[in-house]
Structure formats: structure tokens, C-alpha cells
Design a protein around this motif. Structure first.
Motif, PDB file in Angstrom:
ATOM      1  N   GLY A 133       0.738  -1.210  -0.020  1.00 36.75           N
ATOM      2  CA  GLY A 133       0.012  -0.084   0.147  1.00 36.75           C
ATOM      3  C   GLY A 133       0.863   1.147  -0.084  1.00 36.75           C
ATOM      4  O   GLY A 133       0.698   2.256  -0.820  1.00 36.75           O
ATOM      5  N   LEU A 134       1.919   1.166   0.910  1.00 33.02           N
ATOM      6  CA  LEU A 134       2.735   2.457   1.108  1.00 33.02           C
ATOM      7  C   LEU A 134       3.454   2.366  -0.536  1.00 33.02           C
ATOM      8  O   LEU A 134       3.716   3.592  -0.967  1.00 33.02           O
ATOM      9  N   GLU A 135       3.647   1.437  -1.030  1.00 31.49           N
ATOM     10  CA  GLU A 135       4.562   1.404  -2.364  1.00 31.49           C
ATOM     11  C   GLU A 135       3.866   2.207  -3.379  1.00 31.49           C
ATOM     12  O   GLU A 135       4.183   2.917  -4.224  1.00 31.49           O
ATOM     13  N   VAL A 136       2.495   1.746  -3.343  1.00 29.47           N
ATOM     14  CA  VAL A 136       1.292   2.697  -4.380  1.00 29.47           C
ATOM     15  C   VAL A 136       1.349   3.897  -4.180  1.00 29.47           C
ATOM     16  O   VAL A 136       1.527   4.689  -5.060  1.00 29.47           O
ATOM     17  N   TYR A 137       1.507   4.254  -2.771  1.00 32.21           N
ATOM     18  CA  TYR A 137       1.538   5.938  -2.445  1.00 32.21           C
ATOM     19  C   TYR A 137       2.597   6.472  -3.123  1.00 32.21           C
ATOM     20  O   TYR A 137       2.828   7.447  -3.644  1.00 32.21           O
ATOM     21  N   PHE A 138       3.850   5.899  -2.724  1.00 35.33           N
ATOM     22  CA  PHE A 138       5.260   6.553  -3.096  1.00 35.33           C
ATOM     23  C   PHE A 138       5.710   6.502  -4.548  1.00 35.33           C
ATOM     24  O   PHE A 138       6.075   7.397  -5.409  1.00 35.33           O
ATOM     25  N   THR A 139       4.886   5.589  -5.328  1.00 35.47           N
ATOM     26  CA  THR A 139       5.065   5.349  -6.875  1.00 35.47           C
ATOM     27  C   THR A 139       4.260   6.457  -7.324  1.00 35.47           C
ATOM     28  O   THR A 139       4.886   7.261  -8.350  1.00 35.47           O
ATOM     29  N   PHE A 140       3.072   6.619  -6.972  1.00 37.54           N
ATOM     30  CA  PHE A 140       2.121   7.904  -7.674  1.00 37.54           C
ATOM     31  C   PHE A 140       2.996   9.024  -7.383  1.00 37.54           C
ATOM     32  O   PHE A 140       2.992   9.835  -8.149  1.00 37.54           O
ATOM     33  N   MET A 141       3.480   9.254  -6.225  1.00 30.66           N
ATOM     34  CA  MET A 141       4.164  10.664  -5.816  1.00 30.66           C
ATOM     35  C   MET A 141       5.267  11.110  -6.650  1.00 30.66           C
ATOM     36  O   MET A 141       5.480  11.917  -7.305  1.00 30.66           O
ATOM     37  N   ILE A 142       6.251   9.802  -6.784  1.00 29.80           N
ATOM     38  CA  ILE A 142       7.516  10.142  -7.571  1.00 29.80           C
ATOM     39  C   ILE A 142       7.115  10.465  -9.257  1.00 29.80           C
ATOM     40  O   ILE A 142       7.864  11.091  -9.643  1.00 29.80           O
ATOM     41  N   GLU A 143       6.170   9.765  -9.555  1.00 30.54           N
ATOM     42  CA  GLU A 143       5.610   9.864 -10.987  1.00 30.54           C
ATOM     43  C   GLU A 143       5.332  11.089 -11.319  1.00 30.54           C
ATOM     44  O   GLU A 143       5.592  11.729 -12.147  1.00 30.54           O
ATOM     45  N   LYS A 144       4.417  11.758 -10.145  1.00 31.16           N
ATOM     46  CA  LYS A 144       4.093  13.123 -10.361  1.00 31.16           C
ATOM     47  C   LYS A 144       5.144  14.217 -10.286  1.00 31.16           C
ATOM     48  O   LYS A 144       5.062  15.311 -10.698  1.00 31.16           O
ATOM     49  N   ILE A 145       6.046  14.004  -9.187  1.00 26.21           N
ATOM     50  CA  ILE A 145       7.075  15.120  -8.809  1.00 26.21           C
ATOM     51  C   ILE A 145       8.314  14.826  -9.489  1.00 26.21           C
ATOM     52  O   ILE A 145       8.913  15.881  -9.928  1.00 26.21           O
ATOM     53  N   TRP A 146       8.733  13.668  -9.778  1.00 23.66           N
ATOM     54  CA  TRP A 146      10.065  13.598 -10.270  1.00 23.66           C
ATOM     55  C   TRP A 146      10.123  13.517 -11.750  1.00 23.66           C
ATOM     56  O   TRP A 146      11.010  14.336 -12.215  1.00 23.66           O
ATOM     57  N   GLY A 147       9.317  13.019 -12.184  1.00 26.44           N
ATOM     58  CA  GLY A 147       9.385  12.697 -13.673  1.00 26.44           C
ATOM     59  C   GLY A 147      10.233  11.268 -14.263  1.00 26.44           C
ATOM     60  O   GLY A 147      11.009  10.847 -13.374  1.00 26.44           O
ATOM     61  N   LYS A 148       9.948  10.805 -15.276  1.00 23.24           N
ATOM     62  CA  LYS A 148      10.647   9.797 -16.030  1.00 23.24           C
ATOM     63  C   LYS A 148      12.252   9.720 -15.873  1.00 23.24           C
ATOM     64  O   LYS A 148      12.654   8.609 -15.342  1.00 23.24           O
ATOM     65  N   GLN A 149      12.731  10.876 -16.169  1.00 28.05           N
ATOM     66  CA  GLN A 149      14.309  10.871 -16.162  1.00 28.05           C
ATOM     67  C   GLN A 149      14.744  10.851 -14.925  1.00 28.05           C
ATOM     68  O   GLN A 149      15.799   9.843 -14.760  1.00 28.05           O
ATOM     69  N   ARG A 150      14.385  11.501 -13.875  1.00 28.24           N
ATOM     70  CA  ARG A 150      14.744  11.413 -12.598  1.00 28.24           C
ATOM     71  C   ARG A 150      14.504   9.786 -11.992  1.00 28.24           C
ATOM     72  O   ARG A 150      15.327   9.447 -11.105  1.00 28.24           O
ATOM     73  N   ILE A 151      13.501   9.664 -12.063  1.00 26.70           N
ATOM     74  CA  ILE A 151      13.119   7.997 -11.709  1.00 26.70           C
ATOM     75  C   ILE A 151      14.233   7.191 -12.190  1.00 26.70           C
ATOM     76  O   ILE A 151      14.647   6.193 -11.599  1.00 26.70           O
ATOM     77  N   LEU A 152      14.323   7.350 -13.482  1.00 24.29           N
ATOM     78  CA  LEU A 152      15.459   6.125 -14.297  1.00 24.29           C
ATOM     79  C   LEU A 152      16.725   6.338 -13.471  1.00 24.29           C
ATOM     80  O   LEU A 152      17.485   5.323 -13.230  1.00 24.29           O
ATOM     81  N   GLU A 153      17.088   7.641 -13.274  1.00 25.94           N
ATOM     82  CA  GLU A 153      18.477   7.946 -12.790  1.00 25.94           C
ATOM     83  C   GLU A 153      18.702   7.339 -11.490  1.00 25.94           C
ATOM     84  O   GLU A 153      19.568   6.716 -11.176  1.00 25.94           O
ATOM     85  N   VAL A 154      17.517   7.552 -10.446  1.00 28.25           N
ATOM     86  CA  VAL A 154      17.736   6.965  -9.006  1.00 28.25           C
ATOM     87  C   VAL A 154      17.761   5.569  -9.278  1.00 28.25           C
ATOM     88  O   VAL A 154      18.437   4.914  -8.456  1.00 28.25           O
ATOM     89  N   TYR A 155      17.007   4.835 -10.011  1.00 25.82           N
ATOM     90  CA  TYR A 155      16.801   3.285 -10.147  1.00 25.82           C
ATOM     91  C   TYR A 155      18.380   2.979 -10.694  1.00 25.82           C
ATOM     92  O   TYR A 155      18.765   1.886 -10.080  1.00 25.82           O
ATOM     93  N   LEU A 156      18.926   3.641 -11.510  1.00 23.43           N
ATOM     94  CA  LEU A 156      20.182   3.011 -11.957  1.00 23.43           C
ATOM     95  C   LEU A 156      21.279   3.375 -11.057  1.00 23.43           C
ATOM     96  O   LEU A 156      22.436   2.637 -11.141  1.00 23.43           O
ATOM     97  N   ASN A 157      21.081   4.120 -10.007  1.00 23.59           N
ATOM     98  CA  ASN A 157      21.928   4.199  -8.916  1.00 23.59           C
ATOM     99  C   ASN A 157      21.562   3.486  -7.478  1.00 23.59           C
ATOM    100  O   ASN A 157      22.635   3.210  -6.685  1.00 23.59           O
ATOM    101  N   VAL A 158      20.395   3.128  -7.307  1.00 22.34           N
ATOM    102  CA  VAL A 158      20.181   2.323  -5.889  1.00 22.34           C
ATOM    103  C   VAL A 158      19.933   0.984  -6.285  1.00 22.34           C
ATOM    104  O   VAL A 158      19.897  -0.028  -5.180  1.00 22.34           O
ATOM    105  N   ALA A 159      19.552   0.427  -7.670  1.00 24.55           N
ATOM    106  CA  ALA A 159      19.436  -0.972  -7.700  1.00 24.55           C
ATOM    107  C   ALA A 159      20.645  -1.883  -7.227  1.00 24.55           C
ATOM    108  O   ALA A 159      21.840  -1.582  -7.488  1.00 24.55           O
TER     109      ALA A 159
END
Length: 238
Positions: A133-159
Motif C-alpha cells: 500500500g505504501l509502495e502505491v502511494y510513493f510510486t504515484f508521488m514520484i511519478e507526479k513530482i520527479w518525472g521519468k528521467q529522474r526516476i530512471l536515474e535513481v533506479y540506475l543508482n540504487v538497484a
């Protein structure tokens, strides 16, 4: 003891605590649009697990322009080919995974890159309904606030890309003695191949399953490279 008075006071205090937590998390999400997350719960857990072993913890941040386009394409091909198009959730894949998991002992996931970032940055590993449930909330928020490029950048660094290794920069240095900007197609696909289980799907030495997945990812990279939305994203022209 006046329970009638205690219950309302406790509820009011609880609501204040929840409100403060909500505001704090909201502010933290906004900050992370520009500030790189220092560490995650998964990283801490993995770091602790390495105590007493001969393995070392590696984490090095690389900016979006400091990561090979091949690496960006490889993780999209491997993990979430609809990443540029969805709003954080791939409902068709979720439905397929639910049907599969009803009849199989082997659990299949359907998490998008956005969901994985939400889990890795803000939450803990696990399959409880609370975490989901918390994952759904945070996913929604980063999609709206960060944008795709920032999400991909963070993924490439924390995975996690190996036992004690996090991010493609640390993986590039550990496996190929180079930086993430210099990764070629084959190296990028090999790193992406380990993502579902970076401890089991070893890169160096390459496990048979990792090499098999690498070949599949290379084919998928060729198949999706002509997609204009993906091409725009991996080149950083979002």
C-alpha cells in the motif's frame, strides 16, 4: 481512569503524528527530486550482512549524463519496456502475475521501474499488504513530482547489482574496471541481467542464467531501440 477522555486524546495525538509523518515524507520526496538519496534500508541491510565476510560494500553515484545510454536501454528492456508510457503501474502485467501466482509456487512479480524505486528508496523488502500500500502511494508521488528521467536515474543508482554492490557505476567499476559512461551493449545487458536476483545471477563470474538472460536482453534492446519515447528518454532529451 476515564477511558472516555483517554481515547479521544490518543486519537488526536495519533492524527497529529500521522500528519507530521505525511508532511515529512512529502517534503522528502520533493527534496529527492534534486538531492540524491544518501542510503536506503536495503543498502543498510546488505551492508550489515557483509560483516565478518571478505566482501566489501560498493556504492557510487553517477549522474544521468554519466551513465551509458546502453545501460539505460538495457534496464528498460529487462525490467519495464512500457516505462515511458505508463503512470507508474503496468496493470496488464499485474493481472497476468496475479493469475500466474494463483496456480504456481514460483511467484512472478510485475513491478515497474517506478515501483521498484519507490520500494528501494522509501521502504523495505517484503510482500506485506502494508508495504504494498505504501509502495502505491510513493510510486504515484514520484511519478507526479520527479518525472521519468529522474526516476530512471535513481533506479540506475540504487538497484542492487551484486552482493554488496549498488548502482551501475559501482557495477561497472567492480566487473569491468571502467565507469558507467563507458559500458558497451554487452556489458550493460549483463549488468541488467543480474537485477532480478543479483546474488544468484552473478556477473563475474557469469552464472549460466545470467548469460542466458543477457542474450535475451540484447535482443530486446534491439527491438525497442527504435521506439521514439524510449530513445528520447535514454538520450536525456526528456
Amino acid at each position: 481512569m476515564n477511558l472516555k477522555g483517554i481515547v479521544p486524546r490518543t486519537w488526536r495525538r495519533l492524527k497529529r503524528v500521522l500528519l507530521v509523518l505525511f508532511i515529512a515524507h512529502f517534503v522528502y520526496i520533493i527534496i529527492l527530486k534534486w538531492v540524491n538519496p544518501p542510503i536506503t534500508i536495503t543498502m543498510i541491510s546488505n551492508w550489515v550482512s557483509l560483516w565478518g565476510t571478505d566482501k566489501h560494500f560498493h556504492k557510487t553515484w553517477a549522474g544521468y549524463d554519466e551513465i551509458s545510454q546502453h545501460a539505460k536501454l538495457a534496464v528498460i528492456a529487462s525490467e519495464d519496456q512500457l516505462f515511458p508510457d505508463h503512470d507508474g503501474f503496468d496493470f496488464k502485467s499485474i493481472e497476468k502475475a496475479m493469475k500466474h501466482n494463483q496456480d504456481s509456487k514460483k511467484i512472478r512479480g510485475a513491478s515497474t521501474i517506478s515501483q521498484q524505486v519507490a520500494k528501494n528508496v522509501f521502504l523495505w523488502q517484503g510482500r506485506s499488504w502494508v508495504r504494498k500500500g505504501l509502495e502505491v502511494y510513493f510510486t504515484f508521488m514520484i511519478e507526479k513530482i520527479w518525472g521519468k528521467q529522474r526516476i530512471l536515474e535513481v533506479y540506475l543508482n540504487v538497484a542492487q547489482t551484486g552482493d554488496g554492490i549498488f548502482g551501475v557505476e559501482a557495477a561497472a567499476q567492480a566487473y569491468y574496471n571502467k565507469n558507467a559512461a563507458s559500458l558497451n551493449r554487452e556489458e550493460s545487458a549483463m549488468i541488467a541481467a543480474c537485477l532480478p536476483n543479483p546474488v544468484k545471477y552473478t556477473v563475474n563470474p557469469p552464472a549460466r542464467i545470467t548469460a542466458y538472460r543477457q542474450r535475451k536482453i540484447l535482443v530486446q534492446m534491439r527491438n525497442i531501440s527504435g521506439d521514439p519515447d524510449i530513445a528520447t528518454l535514454v538520450t536525456g532529451r526528456e
